[in-house]
Each structure stands twice: as C-alpha cells, then as structure tokens.
Design a protein around this motif. Structure first.
Motif, PDB file in Angstrom:
ATOM      1  N   UNK A 104      -9.320   8.813   4.003  1.00  0.00           N
ATOM      2  CA  UNK A 104      -8.177   9.127   4.860  1.00  0.00           C
ATOM      3  C   UNK A 104      -7.798   7.910   5.686  1.00  0.00           C
ATOM      4  N   UNK A 105      -6.510   7.640   5.770  1.00  0.00           N
ATOM      5  CA  UNK A 105      -6.026   6.556   6.615  1.00  0.00           C
ATOM      6  C   UNK A 105      -6.223   6.947   8.078  1.00  0.00           C
ATOM      7  N   UNK A 106      -6.812   6.037   8.858  1.00  0.00           N
ATOM      8  CA  UNK A 106      -7.099   6.330  10.268  1.00  0.00           C
ATOM      9  C   UNK A 106      -6.305   5.447  11.222  1.00  0.00           C
ATOM     10  N   UNK A 165      -6.229  10.984   0.322  1.00  0.00           N
ATOM     11  CA  UNK A 165      -7.416  11.613   0.908  1.00  0.00           C
ATOM     12  C   UNK A 165      -8.098  12.603  -0.022  1.00  0.00           C
ATOM     13  N   UNK A 166      -7.471  12.931  -1.164  1.00  0.00           N
ATOM     14  CA  UNK A 166      -8.124  13.802  -2.126  1.00  0.00           C
ATOM     15  C   UNK A 166      -8.995  12.971  -3.076  1.00  0.00           C
ATOM     16  N   UNK A 186      -0.482  -5.559   8.718  1.00  0.00           N
ATOM     17  CA  UNK A 186      -1.273  -6.462   7.863  1.00  0.00           C
ATOM     18  C   UNK A 186      -2.406  -5.744   7.153  1.00  0.00           C
ATOM     19  N   UNK A 187      -2.854  -4.606   7.722  1.00  0.00           N
ATOM     20  CA  UNK A 187      -4.049  -3.943   7.213  1.00  0.00           C
ATOM     21  C   UNK A 187      -3.947  -2.429   7.357  1.00  0.00           C
ATOM     22  N   UNK A 188      -4.382  -1.729   6.315  1.00  0.00           N
ATOM     23  CA  UNK A 188      -4.524  -0.276   6.368  1.00  0.00           C
ATOM     24  C   UNK A 188      -5.997   0.044   6.540  1.00  0.00           C
ATOM     25  N   UNK A 189      -6.326   0.801   7.565  1.00  0.00           N
ATOM     26  CA  UNK A 189      -7.715   1.173   7.846  1.00  0.00           C
ATOM     27  C   UNK A 189      -7.941   2.615   7.399  1.00  0.00           C
ATOM     28  N   UNK A 190      -8.985   2.845   6.600  1.00  0.00           N
ATOM     29  CA  UNK A 190      -9.315   4.200   6.151  1.00  0.00           C
ATOM     30  C   UNK A 190     -10.746   4.537   6.515  1.00  0.00           C
ATOM     31  N   UNK A 191     -11.145   5.743   6.204  1.00  0.00           N
ATOM     32  CA  UNK A 191     -12.518   6.184   6.471  1.00  0.00           C
ATOM     33  C   UNK A 191     -13.526   5.474   5.578  1.00  0.00           C
ATOM     34  N   UNK A 219       0.848  -1.193   0.000  1.00  0.00           N
ATOM     35  CA  UNK A 219       0.000   0.000   0.000  1.00  0.00           C
ATOM     36  C   UNK A 219       0.880   1.238   0.000  1.00  0.00           C
ATOM     37  N   UNK A 220       0.615   2.146  -0.923  1.00  0.00           N
ATOM     38  CA  UNK A 220       1.308   3.431  -0.978  1.00  0.00           C
ATOM     39  C   UNK A 220       0.320   4.496  -0.536  1.00  0.00           C
ATOM     40  N   UNK A 221       0.688   5.239   0.505  1.00  0.00           N
ATOM     41  CA  UNK A 221      -0.198   6.267   1.059  1.00  0.00           C
ATOM     42  C   UNK A 221       0.269   7.619   0.543  1.00  0.00           C
TER      43      UNK A 221
END
Length: 442
Positions: free
Chosen positions: A211-213, A178-179, A223-228, A151-153
């Motif tokens: 947005x990543x939270x 986030x845009x 293991x996981x990226x959490x977003x809105x 994942x690239x943020x």
C-alpha cells in the motif's frame, strides 16, 4: 413539464437525448460544471499512447448538438443544493459567480463519479495526477513528455491500460497495487499470472501486495513513492485507485449504499418521487449475487440513462441488471470477463464450482490456430452460471458477451452444453468452446 438534469457525461447524455425525443413539449435544462460533455474516459490510455491522435474524437456529443434538440444546456454551472421536497435546486454560474434557484417537476441526477484521492504526506506534490476526464488526459500527455520514470497506482483496467501506453512510449514504468495480484476484481489467478508475465516481459516493474503510504519530493515535485514494502523512484505518478460516487447533493434525502451510491429501483427511480438517477452515481442490481453493487462502467451508465427517459412518466421498461461485463486489450492478449470471479464468490460465501477449458480455438488442420483459456464459474447446487473469464491472442471476447446473456437469463451449465452454436473451421471447433465448458462441468 420542467425536467432538470444535473451532470452530463454518459448517463446524462443518454437520458437527455432520449427525453428530448420522447417528450418534445418538455423544457429540459442541463447543468454541467465542466466545459465539455460526453468524454469517453475509457479512451484516455489510447490517446496517451498515441493510438487516438485527436482527443476530439473521444467526445460523442456537444452542447450545440443538445441545443438543436431543444435542450437548454448550462456549461460551467455548479449545483450547490437540492431540496427534493420543495423541488428546487440552487445553482452557481462558475464564470460569473452569480447564484440562482431553479425548479423542477422531474429531476435526473447523473453526477457520475470522481477518483478516490488518498490523504497522505506528499499528495499535493506536483506531477501526481488523476485519470478521469478530458483535462486529466491532456495533463497526463503533456507531463509524460518529460517524464522518464512513471508510477501507476492501481492495477485495475485503467491502470493497466496506462501502463501499456507508457511502456509503448519508452518509459520506465512501475505498477503498484495493494492487492496480491493485478486486475484482482476482474480475473482469477490463472489469468492474472499470464497478464503479469506479459507486463514483466515488457520491462514493467510490478509491485503488488503493498500500500502506498506517502510521496516524497524535491522542489515541490514528486520523486519517490513510499509503500509498505519499499520506495520507488518516479518523476510522474498517476492515481488509478478507484472511484467514488458524486452524490453529496442528495445525502440524507434518498436511500444510498454506505459508499454513497444512490439506490434506484428497476425503473431508475430513487426513494423520492420524481427523482431519478443513473450511471456512476448509482448502485446497480448485480445479477450474479442478486444484490446492489457499485460497478462504475460506461456501459451501465448509458443503459441506465436511456431507461430514465423511458420510465420518466410511468414504469415502462425494466432494468435487467448487470454482470459487470468488461474487456481489455493488453499487448497481444484479448481479455474479457463477466459476472463474479471464483475468488470473489468464495470470499462472499457462495458455494461455487468452476470449469476451465484450455484448447486451440479452431481445428489443428487449419494453417494457424491459437490457444484460448476459458473459465466458467457456477453455483454448485443449482449449476446456474455466475461468472466467466477468457484470454487468448485471438479475439474471442464476444464469447464473454454470450455468457453475460446466459448469466442475465439465469442459465445453467447443463443448458450451456447444448446451446445451438455454429461450426465453421475458420472460427471454431465442432463442439464450440462454450458447449465444451458446459459438457465438462462436474
């Protein structure tokens, strides 16, 4: 004359090499907290993707080269404090722990920037990486070898280039921003639609407008990226969400923007006598708006660093400002932009119009030709050019450099219509693309 320089990346290296030539009698002392200088971070994605095999090729200067110029370079030395009135700096040798005080007649602050690191749950998990310097690049390459889902943020230039590199390495890639669109700061929707389509066709998952939270992990590893908007599996995360200026040492001592970027005049002087600054630690004069702005680019840095040297003793060469001109190669596409986008101009309350040209770049009687899209943004009242974007599978990016000059010189669309450009069927049409933009502007 004692000249102290803090930080030795693009701006610092440019200032030091020029000062060594212009002031051979001066004692130039450089303090750098890292163990290397002059790393071209814009080449990280090329290195990650294997285009640049040898990372050493991404350095354009070494401490030994500076020593040959008579410069006293102290690597792995961290400046702890600056007293601009007493003209002293407190320094720690990071290898020995020893601390000492040095004095200066002129101080050059080229401390650069650092990635923004959001404070959220899971940010300390293993395999959440930054992308800024040489050591980061080596870590990314090593970790990517065993990663499958990356994942690239952040969908700016660095993020996009890394996504392309990871895709070419056969990784499963998710791009999160986030845009509402990727490359939001650089391109308007007509252009980001094309770039997003190109990424999706390559199998990249695009997760915009969220947005990543937090980050979740197992056994200390992400293991996981959490977003809105949801959750995305990832065994490697690279943060590319922007930079902040490294200016804590001068906080409260010189004028700054709210984000901490040092404000300098046209001659790279801060608000304190004999204190100069350049590069990512500074604000720049942004010609499209006439205001100070924070635009961390290597091109801005080397120009500003060179100007520090020119103006160290007296105001000599004025800074011409910047358009934030930049370019990107994404798969088959060549992309470049300069100045302000229509989206940003309208958000800033500017009264602008635009003209978009979609045409083949050279005559259709030639054996091959490619379509090019050019958009020029201009002031509705004065018709002054304030921005431009271009995308094509043929490399026409130098056209954006030309328009950068037009913006810098305050040219209008009417003047652009009749600029003298050559015609040769191998390269263009009788009415050059830029002439066409001027002529078709309403």
């Amino acid at each position: 004359m004692n000249i102290a320089v803090i930080g030795c990346t693009h701006a610092g290296t440019a200032a030091i090499t020029q000062m060594a030539k212009l002031y051979p009698e001066a004692r130039i002392t450089v303090y750098e907290r890292n163990d290397n200088i002059s790393f071209l971070s814009c080449g990280i994605a090329l290195h990650v993707g294997g285009v640049v095999k040898n990372a050493d090729e991404l350095f354009y200067a070494t401490p030994d080269q500076l020593a040959k110029l008579g410069v006293h370079t102290h690597m792995r030395h961290d400046v702890l404090n600056i007293d601009t009135d007493a003209k002293t700096i407190k320094v720690r040798n990071l290898l020995t722990g020893d601390e000492f005080t040095d004095t200066f007649d002129k101080l050059v602050v080229t401390t650069g920037s650092w990635p923004i690191i959001p404070q959220m749950d899971g940010i300390d998990l293993e395999n959440i990486l930054l992308c800024k310097n040489f050591n980061h690049s080596q870590t990314i390459i090593e970790k990517a070898k065993t990663a499958n889902r990356i994942a690239v943020i952040g969908a700016g230039y660095i993020g996009i280039e890394l996504v392309e590199a990871f895709e070419q390495l056969g990784k499963e890639v998710t791009l999160i921003d986030n845009m509402e669109r990727i490359l939001y700061k650089y391109l308007d929707k007509e252009f980001t639609d094309i770039t997003e389509r190109a990424l999706v066709e390559k199998g990249v998952a695009i997760a915009t407008d969220q947005t990543v939270t937090a980050f979740k992990g197992s056994e200390g590893r992400v293991t996981t990226v959490v977003t809105t908007a949801g959750e995305y599996e990832a065994d490697l995360v690279v943060l590319c969400i922007g930079f902040r200026p490294n200016t804590e040492l001068l906080q409260g001592q010189v004028d700054m923007l709210p984000n901490g970027a040092i404000i300098v005049d046209d001659y790279m002087r801060t608000s304190k006598p004999d204190i100069f600054a350049a590069g990512d630690s500074c604000a720049v004069h942004y010609n499209p708006t006439g205001q100070n702005a924070y635009i961390p680019l290597a091109t801005n840095a080397v120009r500003m660093g060179s100007l520090v040297a020119k103006n160290l003793m007296q105001p000599t060469v004025r800074y011409l400002g910047t358009q934030g001109t930049s370019g990107l190669k994404l798969f088959d596409y060549n992309i470049a932009s300069t100045g302000i986008t229509e989206t940003a101009a309208l958000a800033a309350g500017m009264n602008v119009k635009n003209v978009t040209i979609i045409d083949n770049y050279r005559p259709e009687f030639m054996p091959t030709y490619e379509q090019v899209t050019l958009k020029v943004v201009y002031d509705a009242e004065t018709r002054r050019i304030v921005g431009a974007q271009l995308i094509s599978k043929v490399d026409l990016t130098q056209s954006i450099n030309t328009l950068s000059v037009c913006i810098q010189n305050g040219m209008t669309m009417d003047e652009l219509s009749y600029v003298d450009f050559f015609f040769q069927p191998h390269y263009n049409k009788p009415w050059n693309l830029l002439n066409q933009a001027g002529l078709q502007a309403g």
